[in-house]
Structure formats: C-alpha cells, structure tokens
Motif scaffolding. Structure first.
Motif, PDB file in Angstrom:
ATOM      1  N   LEU A  49      35.833  46.353  66.190  1.00  0.00           N
ATOM      2  CA  LEU A  49      34.759  47.307  65.809  1.00  0.00           C
ATOM      3  C   LEU A  49      33.506  47.183  66.551  1.00  0.00           C
ATOM      4  CD1 LEU A  49      35.913  48.155  62.263  1.00  0.00           C
ATOM      5  CD2 LEU A  49      36.208  49.520  64.067  1.00  0.00           C
ATOM      6  N   ALA A  50      32.977  45.732  66.112  1.00  0.00           N
ATOM      7  CA  ALA A  50      31.772  45.399  66.782  1.00  0.00           C
ATOM      8  C   ALA A  50      31.600  45.565  68.381  1.00  0.00           C
ATOM      9  CB  ALA A  50      31.540  43.894  66.530  1.00  0.00           C
ATOM     10  N   ALA A  51      32.739  45.387  69.100  1.00  0.00           N
ATOM     11  CA  ALA A  51      32.885  45.316  70.595  1.00  0.00           C
ATOM     12  C   ALA A  51      32.880  46.836  70.839  1.00  0.00           C
ATOM     13  CB  ALA A  51      34.043  44.772  70.960  1.00  0.00           C
ATOM     14  N   LEU A  52      33.518  47.724  70.117  1.00  0.00           N
ATOM     15  CA  LEU A  52      33.374  48.998  70.456  1.00  0.00           C
ATOM     16  C   LEU A  52      32.065  49.755  70.051  1.00  0.00           C
ATOM     17  CD1 LEU A  52      37.017  50.218  69.130  1.00  0.00           C
ATOM     18  CD2 LEU A  52      35.949  50.188  71.701  1.00  0.00           C
ATOM     19  N   GLN A  53      31.467  49.078  69.084  1.00  0.00           N
ATOM     20  CA  GLN A  53      30.149  49.578  68.674  1.00  0.00           C
ATOM     21  C   GLN A  53      29.151  49.371  69.814  1.00  0.00           C
ATOM     22  OE1 GLN A  53      28.724  50.212  64.455  1.00  0.00           O
ATOM     23  NE2 GLN A  53      29.764  48.151  64.638  1.00  0.00           N
ATOM     24  N   ARG A  54      29.429  48.329  70.710  1.00  0.00           N
ATOM     25  CA  ARG A  54      28.463  48.011  71.867  1.00  0.00           C
ATOM     26  C   ARG A  54      28.732  48.804  73.054  1.00  0.00           C
ATOM     27  NH1 ARG A  54      29.901  42.929  69.943  1.00  0.00           N
ATOM     28  NH2 ARG A  54      31.268  42.462  71.586  1.00  0.00           N
ATOM     29  N   ASP A  55      30.332  49.005  73.093  1.00  0.00           N
ATOM     30  CA  ASP A  55      30.713  49.750  74.463  1.00  0.00           C
ATOM     31  C   ASP A  55      31.995  50.569  73.904  1.00  0.00           C
ATOM     32  OD1 ASP A  55      31.801  51.101  76.672  1.00  0.00           O
ATOM     33  OD2 ASP A  55      31.895  49.142  77.652  1.00  0.00           O
ATOM     34  N   GLY A  56      31.765  51.784  73.576  1.00  0.00           N
ATOM     35  CA  GLY A  56      33.166  52.656  73.270  1.00  0.00           C
ATOM     36  C   GLY A  56      33.952  53.051  74.205  1.00  0.00           C
ATOM     37  N   GLN A  57      33.632  52.543  75.318  1.00  0.00           N
ATOM     38  CA  GLN A  57      34.705  52.978  76.465  1.00  0.00           C
ATOM     39  C   GLN A  57      35.295  51.545  76.929  1.00  0.00           C
ATOM     40  OE1 GLN A  57      32.703  54.854  79.963  1.00  0.00           O
ATOM     41  NE2 GLN A  57      31.753  56.303  78.379  1.00  0.00           N
ATOM     42  N   MET A  58      35.320  50.643  76.002  1.00  0.00           N
ATOM     43  CA  MET A  58      36.154  49.397  76.474  1.00  0.00           C
ATOM     44  C   MET A  58      37.762  49.757  76.493  1.00  0.00           C
ATOM     45  SD  MET A  58      34.421  46.257  74.239  1.00  0.00           S
ATOM     46  CE  MET A  58      35.098  44.892  75.242  1.00  0.00           C
ATOM     47  N   THR A  59      38.247  49.220  77.792  1.00  0.00           N
ATOM     48  CA  THR A  59      39.847  49.437  77.726  1.00  0.00           C
ATOM     49  C   THR A  59      40.419  48.717  76.944  1.00  0.00           C
ATOM     50  OG1 THR A  59      39.678  47.869  79.821  1.00  0.00           O
ATOM     51  CG2 THR A  59      39.275  50.377  80.283  1.00  0.00           C
TER      52      THR A  59
END
Length: 152
Positions: free
Chosen positions: A11-21
């Motif tokens: 969730l922390a990673a997706l908050q930084r970049d919601g387009q992460m594959t």
C-alpha cells in the motif's frame, strides 16, 4: 481487515506510485509478480484500495485559489443537512467536505480560478443557501504538506 507487513509495504508503494506494475511491485516487495498482483487485487476487492487517479497541480490546471470554508448550519434538520450535502456533491469547486465537532458544522475544501470565483461561490451559493447560517473562509497561502500518503 487485518493488514500484514507486506500488505502495508504494498500500500505504501502504491501511494507513492499508483501505476506500479505487478513486476515492479514484486521487485519492491521481494515477491513474484503474480503474488504481488493477487495481493493488490485482494486489497482492491476488500475496499482498502478505493481507486487510482492522477494528482494534478491546481495552479497549472487554472485553479489559483485554494480555501477552507467553515459552515455553521442555521438549523439542524434532516432536510437542511440533505439539501446542503446535495449542494456539496454537485459543486465542482468543492473537492472535500467533512462534518465537524465544535463551532462549525462542516469544513469544505474548495479550489477556484481566482478570488472573484471564490467570492461568487461564497456570496451567491453558500450564504444564500437556506441551511447556512454562517460562512468563514480561510485562503491557503502556501501548501506546506498536502495530501500525504496515509501513515502505514
């Protein structure tokens, strides 16, 4: 829902970049892409992840004035509340609305093109509304910290 440490990192990673594959998430979390993708899907299905959107620069988008507007209701009836909430949901300038404890009943976050637009919103829309007793607006001078990720 209980979130394990890997869910929180995802969730922390997706908050930084919601387009992460799924590949990028997998590398970031030390998981296979399929495991990372399944975790993301589970969090989406359970409503922890509510959506994805672009983060815009308001000034670059022509919205040079940000303000917080406190609203005190004239009377606290169900009809007044319903009518006022309908207004909040239908006015594009109002991007956030919260009910509060204390002196004000609602706090609105608004974006307008300029001070004239803010004045029209307050004078022609908010103040004349029959549910509204008092309006107190505060104009944002500088965004010191805005819409930060949730602390996971």
């Amino acid at each position: 829902m209980d979130l394990d440490p890997t869910d929180k990192r995802l969730l922390a990673a997706l908050q930084r970049d919601g387009q992460m594959t799924a590949d990028a998430l997998g590398r970031d979390l030390n998981l296979s892409p399929s495991q990372a993708g399944r975790r993301r899907q589970r969090l989406e299905e359970r409503g922890v992840i509510r959506g994805y959107r672009a983060v815009l620069d308001p000034v670059a988008a022509g919205l040079g004035v940000e303000a917080f507007v406190q609203i005190a209701m004239a009377t606290h009836t169900e009809e007044n509340a319903r009518d006022f909430l309908r207004l909040c949901r239908t006015r594009a300038e109002i991007v956030g609305a919260w009910t509060l404890t204390g002196e004000a009943d609602y706090l609105l976050r608004v974006f307008c093109g300029d001070l004239g637009d803010l004045n029209r919103l307050v004078q022609q829309t908010l103040l004349p509304h029959p549910a509204v007793s008092r309006v107190h607006s505060q104009i944002v001078m500088e965004r010191v910290k805005s819409d930060a990720p949730l602390p996971l």
